[in-house]
Design an enzyme around this catalytic site. Sequence first.
Site, mmCIF file in Angstrom:
data_model
loop_
_atom_site.group_PDB
_atom_site.id
_atom_site.type_symbol
_atom_site.label_atom_id
_atom_site.label_comp_id
_atom_site.label_asym_id
_atom_site.label_seq_id
_atom_site.Cartn_x
_atom_site.Cartn_y
_atom_site.Cartn_z
ATOM 1 N N THR A 77 0.832 -1.202 0.000
ATOM 2 C CA THR A 77 0.000 0.000 0.000
ATOM 3 C C THR A 77 0.868 1.254 0.000
ATOM 4 O OG1 THR A 77 -1.732 -1.219 1.161
ATOM 5 C CG2 THR A 77 -1.864 1.188 1.223
ATOM 6 N N HIS A 205 4.544 -10.049 2.907
ATOM 7 C CA HIS A 205 3.624 -11.045 3.493
ATOM 8 C C HIS A 205 2.851 -11.835 2.445
ATOM 9 C CE1 HIS A 205 -0.524 -9.197 3.358
ATOM 10 N NE2 HIS A 205 0.169 -8.074 3.212
ATOM 11 N N CYS A 329 -9.827 -7.796 1.606
ATOM 12 C CA CYS A 329 -10.037 -6.416 2.030
ATOM 13 C C CYS A 329 -11.507 -6.043 2.004
ATOM 14 C CB CYS A 329 -9.277 -5.470 1.119
ATOM 15 S SG CYS A 329 -7.671 -6.098 0.656
HETATM 16 C C1 LIG Z 1 -2.100 -7.352 -0.765
HETATM 17 C C2 LIG Z 1 -2.011 -6.431 -1.931
HETATM 18 C C3 LIG Z 1 -1.643 -5.089 -1.768
HETATM 19 C C4 LIG Z 1 -1.416 -4.476 -0.408
HETATM 20 O O1 LIG Z 1 -0.200 -4.851 0.164
HETATM 21 P P1 LIG Z 1 0.021 -4.582 1.743
HETATM 22 O O2 LIG Z 1 1.442 -4.939 1.974
HETATM 23 O O3 LIG Z 1 -0.922 -5.491 2.443
HETATM 24 O O4 LIG Z 1 -0.237 -3.139 1.975
HETATM 25 C C5 LIG Z 1 -1.530 -4.304 -2.889
HETATM 26 N N1 LIG Z 1 -1.768 -4.797 -4.115
HETATM 27 C C6 LIG Z 1 -2.124 -6.077 -4.321
HETATM 28 C C7 LIG Z 1 -2.356 -6.562 -5.706
HETATM 29 C C8 LIG Z 1 -2.259 -6.938 -3.230
HETATM 30 O O5 LIG Z 1 -2.631 -8.197 -3.433
#
Ligand SMILES: *Cc1c(COP(=O)(O)O)cnc(C)c1O
Length: 400
Positions: A77, A205, A329
């Site tokens: 993010t 993650h 989400c």
């Molecule tokens: C999970 C995800 C994010 C967000 O990543 P975070 O590290 O959780 O903030 C952004 N883009 C995509 C495509 C994702 O799958």
Amino acid sequence: MTATADELIYLDNNATTQLDPSVIEEMLPFLMEHYGNPSSGYAFAARARKALDLARERLAALLGCEPSEIVFTSGGTESNNAVINSALQSDPRGKHVVTSAVEHSAVLGPCQDLAKRGCEVTFVGVDRDGNVDLAELEAAIRPETALVSMMWANNETGVLFPVEQIAGICRAKGVLFHTDAVQAVGKIPIRLRNTAINFLSLSAHKFHGPKGIGALYVNRRTRFSPLIVGGGQENGRRGGTENVASIVGLGKAAERAAEYLPQEQTQVRAMRDRFEKTILENVPGASVNGAGAARLPNTSSFSFEEIESPAALLLLDRHHICCSAGSACRTGSQEASHVLRAMDSRGDGARRSLRFSLGRYNSESQIDRAIEIVPKVVEKLRQLSAPARETAVSTVTTAL
Ligand SMILES: *Cc1c(COP(=O)(O)O)cnc(C)c1O
């Protein structure tokens, strides 16, 4: 070995993943002994500084880029927000951004925010398989376009965009190109060297590293102004004392991902294909979203006729099967997936969808169990007559 009835069957690896044990092992000393601030001058802190260097090298190796092109961030993010902020140089007025209608909320959110602040945003649509039309994309680029942002792999369907080709189009037009590659890293081979990609976002993650840590690739010839300004860390590109242990974890996860990449392409893909094929054969009225597109090896997004995804999730949870409707989400919100609606605006497939995303820690016996349970759950939901469905779900949940 067969999966027992109370074994957790985690098929939601696009939401987050289990930490690789070797990642934890490498992180621990940096939480316990080597707590020095990497910016300090004495020898004790050099341990932390060296660990950051190693993590940067390991991640650069996975991405096929230079270590100096990596900026550590707090996750996907933040990386996305940083790129958008940099390309617009904090002033969105009169500028233009091109993105797709199926991006993650970590791109859509900042873009919607830009639109409110006087920037025009074009959301390029997709066809029924989730593909973008490259001619349409090219036509959307204008003289005032500051950035094109297209994800590499879709988190809900696993559909891949031809981002290297798109980057080439952007370079020819003199426009910066960013890709949210959070779902692609660790699942498909990536080699950034000699591509026209200016920026790439990733998150640890999603490939068996810790949460709250990620990175942004910034091509060495691309100008970048930081989102977070502070003590000059990350070569002045991201202020704040480095999250040393997590960065160490990210680095180790990147090294492991490189080792496991062949397995992702063979073993995980074979399990996903077997799961998908068997569900399609055994459940009438089931279809795979994005079936005709190039996809990630681990993701299966289904639509099932005559079911509602929230009810299905509830029943699957009773069987300790973790999966999701659209993206994690959005769980809790009743809003149907914007990705599936973009693929089929008239259909109701978005409300009838379930996403299963596999990973290296899934076993064949877990897939066997999922293949046994999923058709039963769909069948059970269909037995409920349509008008009575809402109230009957709770009864069924307790019965199953
Ligand atoms: C999970 C995800 C994010 C967000 O990543 P975070 O590290 O959780 O903030 C952004 N883009 C995509 C495509 C994702 O799958």
